[in-house]
Design an enzyme around this catalytic site. Sequence first.
Site, PDB file in Angstrom:
ATOM      1  N   PHE A   1       0.806  -1.223   0.000  1.00 37.81           N
ATOM      2  CA  PHE A   1       0.000   0.000   0.000  1.00 37.81           C
ATOM      3  C   PHE A   1       0.841   1.277   0.000  1.00 37.81           C
ATOM      4  CE2 PHE A   1      -2.729  -3.304   1.667  1.00 37.81           C
ATOM      5  CZ  PHE A   1      -3.902  -3.089   0.964  1.00 37.81           C
TER       6      PHE A   1
ATOM      7  N   TRP B   1      -3.827  30.220  -6.437  1.00 41.17           N
ATOM      8  CA  TRP B   1      -4.218  29.478  -5.232  1.00 41.17           C
ATOM      9  C   TRP B   1      -3.203  29.732  -4.119  1.00 41.17           C
ATOM     10  CZ3 TRP B   1      -8.597  27.649  -3.895  1.00 41.17           C
ATOM     11  CH2 TRP B   1      -8.700  26.717  -2.851  1.00 41.17           C
TER      12      TRP B   1
ATOM     13  N   HIS C   1     -10.177  18.077 -10.460  1.00 40.24           N
ATOM     14  CA  HIS C   1      -9.290  18.467 -11.561  1.00 40.24           C
ATOM     15  C   HIS C   1      -9.485  17.560 -12.794  1.00 40.24           C
ATOM     16  CE1 HIS C   1      -6.585  21.304  -9.153  1.00 40.24           C
ATOM     17  NE2 HIS C   1      -7.635  21.030  -8.417  1.00 40.24           N
TER      18      HIS C   1
ATOM     19  N   ASN D   1       8.102  14.228   4.211  1.00 44.31           N
ATOM     20  CA  ASN D   1       7.463  13.018   3.700  1.00 44.31           C
ATOM     21  C   ASN D   1       6.254  13.449   2.883  1.00 44.31           C
ATOM     22  OD1 ASN D   1       6.280  10.691   3.007  1.00 44.31           O
ATOM     23  ND2 ASN D   1       6.128   9.845   5.067  1.00 44.31           N
TER      24      ASN D   1
HETATM   25  C1  PLP Z   1      -3.138  26.945  -9.088  1.00 38.68           C
HETATM   26  C2  PLP Z   1      -3.190  25.877  -8.046  1.00 38.68           C
HETATM   27  N1  PLP Z   1      -2.047  25.492  -7.455  1.00 38.68           N
HETATM   28  C3  PLP Z   1      -2.029  24.534  -6.511  1.00 38.68           C
HETATM   29  C4  PLP Z   1      -3.184  23.897  -6.113  1.00 38.68           C
HETATM   30  C5  PLP Z   1      -3.114  22.859  -5.045  1.00 38.68           C
HETATM   31  O1  PLP Z   1      -3.440  21.579  -5.487  1.00 38.68           O
HETATM   32  P1  PLP Z   1      -3.922  20.476  -4.437  1.00 38.68           P
HETATM   33  O2  PLP Z   1      -5.340  20.770  -4.112  1.00 38.68           O
HETATM   34  O3  PLP Z   1      -3.754  19.171  -5.162  1.00 38.68           O
HETATM   35  O4  PLP Z   1      -3.043  20.575  -3.250  1.00 38.68           O
HETATM   36  C6  PLP Z   1      -4.405  24.268  -6.672  1.00 38.68           C
HETATM   37  C7  PLP Z   1      -5.637  23.602  -6.249  1.00 38.68           C
HETATM   38  O5  PLP Z   1      -6.647  23.572  -6.869  1.00 38.68           O
HETATM   39  C8  PLP Z   1      -4.415  25.287  -7.664  1.00 38.68           C
HETATM   40  O6  PLP Z   1      -5.560  25.691  -8.221  1.00 38.68           O
END
Ligand code: PLP
Length: 388
Positions: free
Chosen positions: A29, A91, A191, A251
């Site tokens: 796993f 984000w 996504h 990690n």
């Molecule tokens: C531009 C962008 N960067 C980073 C992330 C972070 O991805 P995760 O949700 O997989 O941590 C997102 C999340 O939607 C995002 O829109």
Amino acid sequence: MSFKYPLATSSWDDAEYAALDRVIESDMFSMGPEVRAYETEFADLFGSKFAVMVNSGSSANLLMTAALFFTRNPALKLNRGEEVIVPAVSWSTTYYPLSQYGLRLKFVDIDRETLNYDLAALEAAITDRTRALMVVNLLGNPNDFARLKALTEPRGIVMIEDNCESMGATFENRQAGTFGVMGSYSSFFSHHISTMEGGMVVTDDEELYHVMLSLRAHGWTRNLPKFNHVTGEKSDDPFEESFRFVLPGYNLRPLEMSGALGREQIRKLPALIEGRRANGAMVQDMLNDHPRFMIQREIGESSWFGFSLVLREDHAGQRAQMVRDLGEKGFECRPIVAGNFAKNEVMQHIDHEIHGTLSNADYIDANGLFVGNHHYPLPEAIRELASL
Ligand SMILES: Cc1ncc(COP(=O)(O)O)c(C=O)c1O
């Protein structure tokens, strides 16, 4: 609350459940052969030499940033206090690792139509102090990488890409995420593909790849090849290499199940992107001249994460009404990523400056939203949007 037109839907079928069963059968796993196979298949599909899977897109951004601090390559190495340019709309975890590593973030405005960098503002923001550029491909739309390369390469500015929202987008027939020295992807549920949680970093640089293999797992040597750019040659005695720590890492490892899911999902990726693009073409066709709002202007070939709707100036200030109207028609909607990120309270913890004004980011912050796109045809939803 369930919506007629939700932001995200599943692209899983029996293949994903069979992949989970395969891992259960194997009784392995933690990160292993499925993750390794997924990385190889992902790198091949995206035209990159190396790929490192991690447990989220946010972790992928952290890993990219950390790798730039522990590379021995002077052309790429970043140091605390140096300047990195970031777009005002993205984000939270685009920004946090850069800040956590002590970089000074310079926020640059976006273009109101493409929602990516305002290229004139970006050019004006670059100075001799600029060491790195974080490029974000927003909502599926790739940046104009020809222009970005022309701005960064002659100055030796290190370009990295947060492509977490734009898997499958292309610019001049090359995959978004592969233009920077490293690029990140997310496979979180909402996504283009979903491993529920998951992320990936791609690079063509073997040294960065080895640095990331160590940083991803405890900063140890165990996952490095015998001959590698971090330690040189490893001992043939696995006991000696089992608890040997060489970099201050993390990690960030994914589960083996996530790797198995990723393998099934990227097999479907071309069809998933084709479906999203067909919807994108219909949106462009039917909503381009909508009197109330503007849609996102495509650069290259977008993978259309979702559809942004930004109120035109003569409707500015009426977003609450727009959200109500969409709600009545059954649409789930959200602000455009984090709007103008520089307005968030968290900024008090982030060493930063703002280049000029962020008036476009402010505009979409107050007047923009987005609705979901999916891999299957959405003619009814798009007609509903046209009737708004
Ligand atoms: C531009 C962008 N960067 C980073 C992330 C972070 O991805 P995760 O949700 O997989 O941590 C997102 C999340 O939607 C995002 O829109």
